[in-house]
Design an enzyme around this catalytic site. Structure first.
Site, short mmCIF file in Angstrom:
data_model
loop_
_atom_site.label_atom_id
_atom_site.label_comp_id
_atom_site.label_asym_id
_atom_site.label_seq_id
_atom_site.Cartn_x
_atom_site.Cartn_y
_atom_site.Cartn_z
N ARG A 12 12.24 25.71 -10.95
CA ARG A 12 10.99 26.43 -11.31
C ARG A 12 11.27 27.38 -12.47
O ARG A 12 12.42 27.76 -12.72
CB ARG A 12 10.51 27.26 -10.13
N GLY A 13 10.22 27.76 -13.17
CA GLY A 13 10.31 28.80 -14.18
C GLY A 13 11.31 28.51 -15.28
O GLY A 13 11.44 27.37 -15.75
N ALA A 83 19.43 31.74 -10.96
CA ALA A 83 18.62 32.13 -9.79
C ALA A 83 18.41 33.64 -9.75
O ALA A 83 19.35 34.42 -9.91
CB ALA A 83 19.31 31.68 -8.51
N ILE A 85 15.49 36.87 -8.13
CA ILE A 85 14.23 37.30 -7.50
C ILE A 85 13.96 38.75 -7.87
O ILE A 85 14.88 39.47 -8.30
CB ILE A 85 14.27 37.17 -5.96
N GLN A 141 13.93 49.23 -16.13
CA GLN A 141 12.48 49.05 -15.98
C GLN A 141 12.02 49.83 -14.76
O GLN A 141 12.68 49.76 -13.71
CB GLN A 141 12.16 47.56 -15.83
N TYR A 147 16.79 45.34 -9.44
CA TYR A 147 16.89 44.21 -10.39
C TYR A 147 17.64 44.62 -11.66
O TYR A 147 18.50 43.88 -12.15
CB TYR A 147 15.47 43.76 -10.71
N PRO A 177 16.74 37.33 -21.38
CA PRO A 177 15.36 37.06 -21.77
C PRO A 177 14.51 38.32 -21.66
O PRO A 177 14.76 39.17 -20.81
CB PRO A 177 14.88 36.01 -20.75
N GLY A 178 13.50 38.39 -22.49
CA GLY A 178 12.47 39.41 -22.32
C GLY A 178 11.45 38.89 -21.32
O GLY A 178 11.79 38.18 -20.36
N TYR A 179 10.20 39.22 -21.53
CA TYR A 179 9.14 38.77 -20.61
C TYR A 179 8.71 37.36 -20.99
O TYR A 179 8.20 37.12 -22.08
CB TYR A 179 7.98 39.77 -20.63
#
Ligand code: CAA
Length: 241
Positions: A12-13, A83, A85, A141, A147, A177-179
């Protein structure tokens, strides 16, 4: 000889885009997943890439998973520790469980999987370990002490292991990565997401394929001198020297 790649969280993603890009580049690819059975089945149906279900935060299940993948498609040349979350909450509201779940999946996994493939890579004098960190491990953040700590931990791990393996043909790099336009980012409230996009000089989210392309480069023979580095893919949201 066709090289073998494992992508954790690879159905995914960003992980799915990485799995597909490596397949396209000629690798034999195994994608791991843990929770979302339906998404994994659809991914395999669409791409033909086999999906292996195990908890990457647990060393023993990783050992069994890596052994199965090796028996099925061969010794691992490329490991993409993707991976991850989120369990976002301000620290004053965060539970120990939210802390532990993120550490388990996002950071313990990097030790587990890397530990299980590193000896073989050193013996064969070739390997590529590519760790997916985050902009939020670089700059921090709000709502993500867990995270951000895990993703910053990945950067230290990457640098140390790169030095250990430098003479063995094994490179170890991180991508931050950014968003990126994934379910994980879309889970943020629309108001907060708009605030985030406003801060990105490119004024858009990144695409999973834009991260995957960097992985394909770092996995290649051409990237042999790039090691111990952090590569950003963030639309100029965070620039460090
Ligand atoms: N950027 C800017 N402002 C943010 C923010 C962010 N990422 N997250 C929260 N805020 C602001 C809110 O807009 C709000 O501001 P106002 O008081 O001015 O309205 C304030 O912080 C408090 O937020 P909430 O009212 O939502 O408070 P809460 O306690 O209910 O939830 C929170 C707090 C858990 C931090 C929640 O706001 C949240 O989940 N924010 C998103 C955090 C985030 O950016 N996570 C990244 C997910 S994507 C990812 O992690 C992938 C990657 O690698 C980049």
């Amino acid at each position: 000889m066709t090289r073998v790649a494992i992508v954790t969280g690879g159905t995914r993603g960003i992980g799915a885009a990485i799995s597909e890009a490596l397949l396209e580049a000629g690798y034999k690819v195994a994608a791991t997943y843990h929770g979302n059975e339906k998404a994994a089945q659809e991914f395999t149906k669409k791409t033909g890439i086999a999906a292996y279900k195990f908890d990457v935060g647990d060393y023993d299940t990783c050992a069994a998973g890596v052994a199965k993948i090796t028996a099925d498609i061969g010794a691992v040349d490329v490991l993409v520790n993707n991976a991850g979350i989120t369990r976002d909450a301000f620290l004053h509201k965060m539970t120990p469980q939210q802390w532990r779940e993120v550490m388990h999946c996002d950071l313990d996994s990097v030790f587990n999987m890397s530990r299980l493939v590193i000896e073989g890579m050193r013996e064969r004098c070739f390997g590529r370990i590519i760790n997916i960190s985050s902009i939020n491990g670089q700059e921090g953040q709000v709502g993500q002490t867990n995270y951000s700590a895990a993703k910053a931990g990945i950067l230290g791990f990457t640098r140390a292991l790169a030095k250990e393996c430098a003479t063995k043909g094994v490179t170890v790099n991180a991508i931050a990565p950014g968003y990126i336009d994934t379910e994980m980012v879309r889970a943020v409230s629309p108001e907060v997401l708009q605030k985030i996009i406003d801060k990105i000089p490119l004024k858009r989210l990144g695409k999973p394929e834009e991260v995957a392309a960097m992985v394909v480069f770092l996995a290649s023979n051409q990237a042999a001198f790039a090691t111990g580095a952090t590569f950003t893919v963030n639309g100029a949201q965070y620039i460090s020297s």
